[in-house]
Scaffold this motif. Structure first.
Motif, PDB file in Angstrom:
ATOM      1  N   TYR A 117      -4.261   8.843  -5.820  1.00 49.17           N
ATOM      2  CA  TYR A 117      -5.245   8.440  -4.810  1.00 49.17           C
ATOM      3  C   TYR A 117      -4.497   7.861  -3.621  1.00 49.17           C
ATOM      4  O   TYR A 117      -3.447   7.229  -3.766  1.00 49.17           O
ATOM      5  N   ILE A 118      -5.050   8.066  -2.428  1.00 46.63           N
ATOM      6  CA  ILE A 118      -4.480   7.456  -1.229  1.00 46.63           C
ATOM      7  C   ILE A 118      -5.617   7.184  -0.258  1.00 46.63           C
ATOM      8  O   ILE A 118      -6.490   8.033  -0.045  1.00 46.63           O
ATOM      9  N   ASN A 119      -5.666   5.975   0.308  1.00 42.20           N
ATOM     10  CA  ASN A 119      -6.772   5.670   1.217  1.00 42.20           C
ATOM     11  C   ASN A 119      -6.436   6.127   2.634  1.00 42.20           C
ATOM     12  O   ASN A 119      -5.321   6.580   2.936  1.00 42.20           O
ATOM     13  N   HIS A 120      -7.423   6.008   3.525  1.00 46.28           N
ATOM     14  CA  HIS A 120      -7.276   6.569   4.871  1.00 46.28           C
ATOM     15  C   HIS A 120      -6.124   5.925   5.636  1.00 46.28           C
ATOM     16  O   HIS A 120      -5.347   6.614   6.315  1.00 46.28           O
ATOM     17  N   LEU A 121      -5.999   4.582   5.543  1.00 48.54           N
ATOM     18  CA  LEU A 121      -4.953   3.910   6.297  1.00 48.54           C
ATOM     19  C   LEU A 121      -3.563   4.313   5.790  1.00 48.54           C
ATOM     20  O   LEU A 121      -2.618   4.451   6.574  1.00 48.54           O
ATOM     21  N   ALA A 122      -3.410   4.505   4.474  1.00 49.68           N
ATOM     22  CA  ALA A 122      -2.125   4.952   3.940  1.00 49.68           C
ATOM     23  C   ALA A 122      -1.779   6.339   4.456  1.00 49.68           C
ATOM     24  O   ALA A 122      -0.604   6.641   4.716  1.00 49.68           O
ATOM     25  N   GLU A 123      -2.783   7.188   4.627  1.00 50.53           N
ATOM     26  CA  GLU A 123      -2.535   8.500   5.228  1.00 50.53           C
ATOM     27  C   GLU A 123      -1.932   8.338   6.624  1.00 50.53           C
ATOM     28  O   GLU A 123      -0.964   9.023   6.989  1.00 50.53           O
ATOM     29  N   GLU A 124      -2.511   7.438   7.406  1.00 48.48           N
ATOM     30  CA  GLU A 124      -2.016   7.225   8.759  1.00 48.48           C
ATOM     31  C   GLU A 124      -0.593   6.643   8.754  1.00 48.48           C
ATOM     32  O   GLU A 124       0.275   7.065   9.526  1.00 48.48           O
ATOM     33  N   ILE A 125      -0.359   5.668   7.881  1.00 45.60           N
ATOM     34  CA  ILE A 125       0.951   5.022   7.835  1.00 45.60           C
ATOM     35  C   ILE A 125       2.031   6.011   7.422  1.00 45.60           C
ATOM     36  O   ILE A 125       3.126   6.052   8.007  1.00 45.60           O
ATOM     37  N   LEU A 126       1.734   6.826   6.428  1.00 43.11           N
ATOM     38  CA  LEU A 126       2.726   7.747   5.902  1.00 43.11           C
ATOM     39  C   LEU A 126       2.808   9.044   6.696  1.00 43.11           C
ATOM     40  O   LEU A 126       3.760   9.818   6.549  1.00 43.11           O
ATOM     41  N   GLY A 127       1.803   9.295   7.527  1.00 39.69           N
ATOM     42  CA  GLY A 127       1.843  10.488   8.363  1.00 39.69           C
ATOM     43  C   GLY A 127       1.580  11.776   7.638  1.00 39.69           C
ATOM     44  O   GLY A 127       2.004  12.848   8.093  1.00 39.69           O
ATOM     45  N   HIS A 128       0.875  11.707   6.510  1.00 44.75           N
ATOM     46  CA  HIS A 128       0.540  12.909   5.751  1.00 44.75           C
ATOM     47  C   HIS A 128      -0.902  12.787   5.257  1.00 44.75           C
ATOM     48  O   HIS A 128      -1.312  11.703   4.805  1.00 44.75           O
ATOM     49  N   PRO A 129      -1.679  13.872   5.305  1.00 41.99           N
ATOM     50  CA  PRO A 129      -3.035  13.824   4.748  1.00 41.99           C
ATOM     51  C   PRO A 129      -2.992  13.797   3.232  1.00 41.99           C
ATOM     52  O   PRO A 129      -2.016  14.238   2.612  1.00 41.99           O
TER      53      PRO A 129
END
Length: 816
Positions: free
Chosen positions: A311-323
């Protein structure tokens, strides 16, 4: 296994690993089996952990100083409750896995021969030994596995392993089960048909459900009822196939997911929806947690125990730069290669093994830096990410980090070689030994050439050790006060490490400071243990060099380790001298030489760990025609235990010489100990013998049963009545047992260090002692005592001291 169906051996091993972990309250574990290479064990199963991160432990030689090898060699289980016990017994294990965890190792036998070892990793229980229930359960799983492996061998399949370990996912922890209920809603009449599962979710039996939409709505919250009707209208007015969903709260308060779709009866007008069919899904807490995580102002993702992103939340997607579509389902360091840094992998190992939160800074590519927190649990790890500014290292340092580091591979090797320092420091006792270990292990790991260690005494720094500096150069700094403005002093008084990448930087920061060279680099490290200023350490390098953030962190941590070792060494030097002196004074210098009809012999053997003296004692007291034999064991070791032992020995002797009977001696000593030191306790055995008649009175206070050897050479463990240990209950009673010691018989009194062995029941040790006593041939009592204590001396690891007292009545016609 490349997707093929597992063979019978693999299934048996996987099931045993899961059973062992669950039986002992673990979070991971595995099974080692013998391989085709003589003396080599291989990890056959690894459950609950990602195999690639534990590749260094896939192979284990049976002669290595690791608990797996010892369990296989000795055939005895090894139980390590916490990191302190593991570091004491197996420092090499903790050097590679320096995390707070507990571990259990049970040998597995097939056909009477060891074939492997069961391993369980679990949370540490500091100060609390592994319980007998967990030991028994793990032993039971090992025995069941051995039986299964014997059957496999009998069927013609060799029980060995020469492949990579099988990865085994552990069953999930207990949680509310997923339930799905189905219903059919006739819109015009309001009739609802519901299956058994739907009724169960709503908290009613099917026979009590009236089958109407009103009855269903009555089981829901008011706000959900209106939402349900709005959902129904949307579905019925759509005029075509449509699926709608909503969240609602069930009678038990948990969140459920409702999904409805419309259909029309045959013959109905085109586009008219007459029925709604749907499902009510009880998903427990899962979806709610995911939604809540999406609302948090931090990046959050979760991993299973094989490091796969679940699982990955929306902010982690932004931080890591991957959907999330690119990340979910992939292994962490494969999806994010920058996370494959050995230091970050080590933090992940720490979280998975110790079952405790881990926090660290990570430098991702591209920036920013990230503050990472790992929170482990039974089913995996939750990671919290927070972007942060580039950290500032070593406040006050004039050096800038990251210059001249070499390749990342070289850097990783430099960072991980110092684990050998942790191993060697466990065996260093004196300050000189600690300094020698630092020279041998720390300097090569970082490419250093000079080392100096100063110790703080009475607000001055005194040179304890030096190597690599010109002869006499450091003498000018020996005994310098803590008010001097030099880096060796200021690093200690400020508590901050100081790094100088060149001698020019050092000269600029401290104008006029004497320097033996103008080429090189220096690191000044404070030696502080538990808030106490121990001293300072200087590392010298022949060439200018930078100090990376990772190196600064490791060196600072190692300085704390060195400080603790030096503090321990100083304490040992002081306490050891005092303890040895107490031992000389408190233990009897000699036993009565001539007592008509009786010989006595006593021996004392210190443990192999810690101080030279503990709380064990023995004594022989002549009390006007009778002979009193005394043996006891005060809790603990060192000066405090020795002092208490001396007081108790004096008390017993005073009570005995005053003519008190055995019961009064024990009761009086018990009350005295409670008055002297509440909370301290001791065991004791007191035997009063008439040498002429052999009539004997014995009393015990929580002490092991004596061993009696008869004149014919047979021996038995006695069954003396007893009370609780001394120091617990002032009103405790101590019953007396009367017996007759025949001519030629011998009594053996001992403390529990003689019969206790880690991982073995004490009854086994007592029976072993009985056999040794029975096997002693004819000879003097002194020879017998030497033989018995000599057998104990053969044990390489004696965590406790041993006291032994023998007393024998002469056989008819015999003499001393």
């Amino acid at each position: 296994m490349n997707g093929r169906a597992p063979d019978h051996l693999s299934l048996v091993l996987a099931q045993a690993a899961v059973n062992a972990i669950e039986s002992a309250g673990g979070q991971a574990g595995g099974i080692y089996l013998r391989s085709l290479t003589p003396g080599l064990l291989r990890l056959a199963v690894l459950a609950g952990l990602p195999g690639p991160l534990f590749r260094p432990w896939w192979r284990m030689h049976v002669n290595r100083p690791f608990p797996v090898a010892e369990a296989f060699r000795s055939g005895q289980a090894v139980h390590l409750a916490d990191a302190e016990e593991a570091m004491r017994r197996f420092p090499q294990l903790m050097a590679g896995l320096p995390f707070p965890f507990g571990s259990l190792y049970a040998p597995v036998f097939s056909g009477g021969k060891p074939v492997g070892v069961l391993v369980v990793l679990r949370p540490a229980t500091p100060g609390k030994p592994v319980g007998s229930t967990d030991r028994r359960r793990l032993r039971g799983v090992a025995e069941e596995l051995g039986t299964a492996l014997s059957a496999i061998e009998s069927a013609g399949t060799a029980v060995n392993w020469d492949e990579e370990p099988l990865p085994v996912q552990l069953p999930a922890g207990s949680s509310p089960p997923v339930r799905i209920g189905r219903f059919d809603w006739e819109l015009e009449s309001g009739a609802v048909g519901a299956d058994d599962e739907l009724c169960a979710i709503l908290g009613t039996g099917r026979h009590r459900f009236p089958g109407t939409i009103d009855a269903l709505a009555a089981r829901l919250a008011p706000e959900d009822v209106y939402g349900l009707w709005a959902l129904a209208r949307q579905a019925s007015d759509s005029g075509g196939p449509v699926v709608r969903r909503m969240r609602l709260r069930g009678p038990d308060g948990r969140s459920h997911l409702l999904e409805v779709s419309g259909r029309r009866d045959k013959g109905a007008e085109p586009g008219a929806t007459t029925h709604l069919t749907g499902f009510l899904v009880d998903l427990g807490i899962g979806p709610v947690v995911a939604e809540a995580a999406d609302r948090l102002p931090r990046g959050i993702f979760s991993l299973d125990r094989f490091a796969r992103i679940t699982y990955i939340n929306h902010l982690a997607e932004e931080i890591l730069g991957h959907p999330r579509s690119e990340l979910v389902g992939r292994v962490l360091w494969e999806a994010l290669p920058w996370f494959a840094n050995p230091a970050y992998e080590d933090h992940y190992r720490a979280a998975m093994i110790s079952d405790a939160p881990v926090h660290f800074l990570a430098r991702r590519t591209p920036p920013p830096w990230l503050s990472v927190s790992l929170y482990p649990g039974h089913d995996g790890v939750t990671a919290v990410l927070t972007p942060t500014e580039q950290p500032v290292y070593a406040p006050g340092s004039v050096a800038s980090p990251g210059l001249g580091l070499g390749s990342p591979a070289d850097r990783s090797a430099a960072l991980y070689r110092p684990v050998a320092l942790a191993i060697a420091l466990t065996e260093a006792v004196t300050a000189r030994q600690v300094s020698a270990v630092v020279t041998e292990e720390l300097l090569p790991a970082f490419g250093g050439r000079q080392l100096a260690i100063y110790l703080q005494k009475e607000r001055h720094l005194y040179l304890e050790w030096e190597t690599g500096f010109p002869h006499g150069f450091l003498d000018r700094f020996d005994g310098v006060g803590l008010d001097a403005r030099i880096p060796g002093v200021e690093t200690l008084t400020s508590g901050r490490p100081m790094f100088f990448e060149s001698m020019q930087r050092l000269a600029a920061a401290y104008p006029g400071i004497p320097m033996e060279t103008d080429v090189g680099a220096r690191a000044f490290l404070p030696l502080i243990a538990s808030g106490r200023h121990v001293g300072s350490c200087i590392l010298g390098f022949d060439q200018p060099r930078g100090f990376s953030p990772e190196e600064r962190t490791v060196l600072t941590a190692l300085a704390g380790l060195i400080a603790q070792a030096l503090e321990r060494a100083q304490r040992y030097d002081t306490e050891a001298a005092l303890a040895r002196g107490l031992q000389e004074v408190l233990l009897p210098h000699g036993l009565p030489v001539v007592v008509e009809g009786v010989d006595t012999a006593g021996r004392y053997l210190p443990g192999t760990q810690g101080m030279d003296v503990g709380g064990d004692w023995y004594d022989v007291i002549e009390t006007g025609g009778k002979l009193a034999l005394v043996i006891g064991d005060v809790q603990g070791h060192g000066v405090a235990a020795a002092a208490t032992m001396g007081q108790l020995r004096s008390a017993v002797r005073a009570f005995a010489l005053s003519g008190h009977d055995p019961q009064e001696v024990m009761s009086g000593t018990n009350r005295l100990l409670i008055d002297l030191d509440p909370g301290q306790f001791a065991s004791c055995c007191y035997i009063a013998m008439d040498p002429a008649t052999g009539i004997t009175q014995a009393v015990r206070a929580g002490h092991p049963q004596p061993v009696l050897r008869r004149a014919d050479g047979t021996a038995e463990v006695m069954d003396l009545a007893g009370g609780i240990v001394l120091g617990i209950d002032a009103e405790a009673s101590y019953p007396v047992t009367e017996l007759h010691l025949a001519p030629g018989a011998m009594l053996a009194l001992y403390t529990d260090g003689m019969v206790e062995e880690s991982g073995t029941d004490i009854d086994v040790g007592i029976e072993r002692l009985r056999g040794i006593v029975a096997g002693c041939g004819p000879g003097s009592l002194a020879d017998t005592a030497d033989h018995v204590i000599g057998r104990a001396r053969q044990a390489a690891d004696r965590p406790d001291d041993i006291a032994l007292l023998l007393a024998a009545r002469w056989a008819d016609g015999a003499g001393a």
